[in-house]
Structure formats: C-alpha cells, structure tokens
Design a protein around this motif. Structure first.
Motif, PDB file in Angstrom:
ATOM      1  N   GLN A 223       0.866  -1.178   0.000  1.00 43.94           N
ATOM      2  CA  GLN A 223       0.000   0.000   0.000  1.00 43.94           C
ATOM      3  C   GLN A 223       0.901   1.226   0.000  1.00 43.94           C
ATOM      4  N   GLY A 224       1.128   1.740  -1.188  1.00 39.93           N
ATOM      5  CA  GLY A 224       2.047   2.872  -1.299  1.00 39.93           C
ATOM      6  C   GLY A 224       3.455   2.431  -0.969  1.00 39.93           C
ATOM      7  N   THR A 225       4.057   3.093   0.022  1.00 41.92           N
ATOM      8  CA  THR A 225       5.424   2.747   0.413  1.00 41.92           C
ATOM      9  C   THR A 225       5.482   1.736   1.549  1.00 41.92           C
ATOM     10  N   SER A 226       4.331   1.363   2.083  1.00 39.02           N
ATOM     11  CA  SER A 226       4.338   0.397   3.185  1.00 39.02           C
ATOM     12  C   SER A 226       3.703  -0.928   2.755  1.00 39.02           C
ATOM     13  N   THR A 227       3.885  -1.907   3.592  1.00 39.02           N
ATOM     14  CA  THR A 227       3.321  -3.234   3.347  1.00 39.02           C
ATOM     15  C   THR A 227       2.500  -3.633   4.557  1.00 39.02           C
ATOM     16  N   ARG A 228       1.326  -4.164   4.292  1.00 42.27           N
ATOM     17  CA  ARG A 228       0.470  -4.692   5.345  1.00 42.27           C
ATOM     18  C   ARG A 228       0.445  -6.197   5.183  1.00 42.27           C
ATOM     19  N   TYR A 229       0.321  -6.892   6.299  1.00 43.23           N
ATOM     20  CA  TYR A 229       0.335  -8.352   6.296  1.00 43.23           C
ATOM     21  C   TYR A 229      -0.978  -8.885   6.838  1.00 43.23           C
ATOM     22  N   ALA A 230      -1.476  -9.923   6.190  1.00 44.19           N
ATOM     23  CA  ALA A 230      -2.716 -10.569   6.621  1.00 44.19           C
ATOM     24  C   ALA A 230      -2.481 -12.074   6.679  1.00 44.19           C
ATOM     25  N   VAL A 231      -3.192 -12.730   7.581  1.00 45.99           N
ATOM     26  CA  VAL A 231      -3.111 -14.183   7.687  1.00 45.99           C
ATOM     27  C   VAL A 231      -3.717 -14.801   6.435  1.00 45.99           C
ATOM     28  N   ASN A 232      -3.070 -15.820   5.919  1.00 46.80           N
ATOM     29  CA  ASN A 232      -3.599 -16.589   4.800  1.00 46.80           C
ATOM     30  C   ASN A 232      -4.368 -17.766   5.402  1.00 46.80           C
ATOM     31  N   ARG A 233      -5.634 -17.551   5.660  1.00 49.80           N
ATOM     32  CA  ARG A 233      -6.447 -18.585   6.317  1.00 49.80           C
ATOM     33  C   ARG A 233      -6.521 -19.871   5.496  1.00 49.80           C
ATOM     34  N   THR A 234      -6.503 -19.754   4.186  1.00 46.94           N
ATOM     35  CA  THR A 234      -6.552 -20.946   3.336  1.00 46.94           C
ATOM     36  C   THR A 234      -5.351 -21.841   3.617  1.00 46.94           C
ATOM     37  N   CYS A 235      -4.177 -21.252   3.644  1.00 46.43           N
ATOM     38  CA  CYS A 235      -2.958 -22.019   3.889  1.00 46.43           C
ATOM     39  C   CYS A 235      -2.992 -22.658   5.278  1.00 46.43           C
ATOM     40  N   LEU A 236      -3.415 -21.912   6.259  1.00 49.43           N
ATOM     41  CA  LEU A 236      -3.423 -22.446   7.620  1.00 49.43           C
ATOM     42  C   LEU A 236      -4.485 -23.523   7.824  1.00 49.43           C
ATOM     43  N   THR A 237      -5.588 -23.463   7.087  1.00 52.89           N
ATOM     44  CA  THR A 237      -6.588 -24.521   7.230  1.00 52.89           C
ATOM     45  C   THR A 237      -6.150 -25.799   6.531  1.00 52.89           C
ATOM     46  N   VAL A 238      -5.227 -25.704   5.576  1.00 51.95           N
ATOM     47  CA  VAL A 238      -4.699 -26.896   4.911  1.00 51.95           C
ATOM     48  C   VAL A 238      -3.648 -27.583   5.792  1.00 51.95           C
ATOM     49  N   PHE A 239      -3.063 -26.851   6.710  1.00 52.55           N
ATOM     50  CA  PHE A 239      -2.001 -27.389   7.555  1.00 52.55           C
ATOM     51  C   PHE A 239      -2.398 -28.692   8.264  1.00 52.55           C
ATOM     52  N   PRO A 240      -3.591 -28.796   8.870  1.00 55.25           N
ATOM     53  CA  PRO A 240      -3.954 -30.079   9.502  1.00 55.25           C
ATOM     54  C   PRO A 240      -3.977 -31.256   8.522  1.00 55.25           C
ATOM     55  N   GLU A 241      -4.305 -30.995   7.266  1.00 57.77           N
ATOM     56  CA  GLU A 241      -4.268 -32.061   6.255  1.00 57.77           C
ATOM     57  C   GLU A 241      -2.840 -32.567   6.072  1.00 57.77           C
ATOM     58  N   ALA A 242      -1.875 -31.666   6.162  1.00 59.26           N
ATOM     59  CA  ALA A 242      -0.474 -32.073   6.058  1.00 59.26           C
ATOM     60  C   ALA A 242      -0.101 -32.989   7.218  1.00 59.26           C
ATOM     61  N   VAL A 243      -0.558 -32.642   8.403  1.00 62.35           N
ATOM     62  CA  VAL A 243      -0.273 -33.477   9.573  1.00 62.35           C
ATOM     63  C   VAL A 243      -0.885 -34.867   9.392  1.00 62.35           C
ATOM     64  N   ARG A 244      -2.126 -34.921   8.909  1.00 59.21           N
ATOM     65  CA  ARG A 244      -2.767 -36.225   8.679  1.00 59.21           C
ATOM     66  C   ARG A 244      -2.000 -37.030   7.617  1.00 59.21           C
ATOM     67  N   ALA A 245      -1.513 -36.358   6.585  1.00 55.93           N
ATOM     68  CA  ALA A 245      -0.744 -37.057   5.552  1.00 55.93           C
ATOM     69  C   ALA A 245       0.552 -37.621   6.131  1.00 55.93           C
TER      70      ALA A 245
END
Length: 108
Positions: A76-98
């Motif tokens: 955003q202009g000269t700065s950067t804002r960060y947001a959680v990627n909920r999609t990636c984090l919800t896939v994480f438990p699938e990785a554990v099961r695998a």
C-alpha cells in the motif's frame, strides 16, 4: 515383507518441512495469532506496537511467514500490510494427517 511407496512426494515433504520450520519460532506463532485475532491486514509498525520486539525482527519473522504463504503481504504505497492466509493455515492439519498416514482421520 512388502515394500510400499511413500504416499508423500518429495515436493510435499519439502513443503511440509518448510511449514513446520516456519512455525518453530514462538514469535512467529504470536504474530500469526495477533494477525488472526485482528482479522485485518496490519503494518509492521502496528505489530511492533503490540509485541515487545523490534521492527527489524518483526519484519524478518513476517518474511519467513510470507515465504511459506502463512501471511500475505499487501503493498500500500510505500508500506506493506500483512494478513493471515487462512486458506494455507486450514490446509495445515491435512499435512499433519498425511504425515501420520491417516485418511479422513483414520490410520491407513
């Protein structure tokens, strides 16, 4: 004894290892939690105000989280804002099961 092929590919193993490595630091867990609780993109400055950590350290941790896509940077202009990627984090438990060799919560 019959040899079975691993059900996790080399690429998946590398991805999962990177995810676990990114989550292996308590500061990164705290930053993810803060971003998730706020449920909005936040700047490094806003995060620094909330945690007792310097700006360069917060930036470093956010880069690590962004590298594995746990957070998404938004310019955003000269700065950067960060947001959680909920999609990636919800896939994480699938990785554990695998990794555990489970399908639909059952052991194979």
């Amino acid at each position: 004894m019959k040899k079975t092929q691993p059900s996790i590919t080399e690429d998946q193993a590398r991805t999962y290892a990177a995810w676990f490595k990114a989550l292996s630091d308590p500061t990164r867990i705290r930053l993810l939690h803060l971003l998730a609780a706020e449920a909005r993109p936040m700047s490094v400055g806003e995060l620094v105000e909330r945690v007792p950590i310097g700006q360069s350290t917060v930036s470093h941790h956010l880069r690590t989280l962004a590298d594995v896509r746990f957070v998404l940077p938004e310019k955003q202009g000269t700065s950067t804002r960060y947001a959680v990627n909920r999609t990636c984090l919800t896939v994480f438990p699938e990785a554990v099961r695998a990794i555990l060799g489970e399908e639909d919560g059952r052991a194979r």
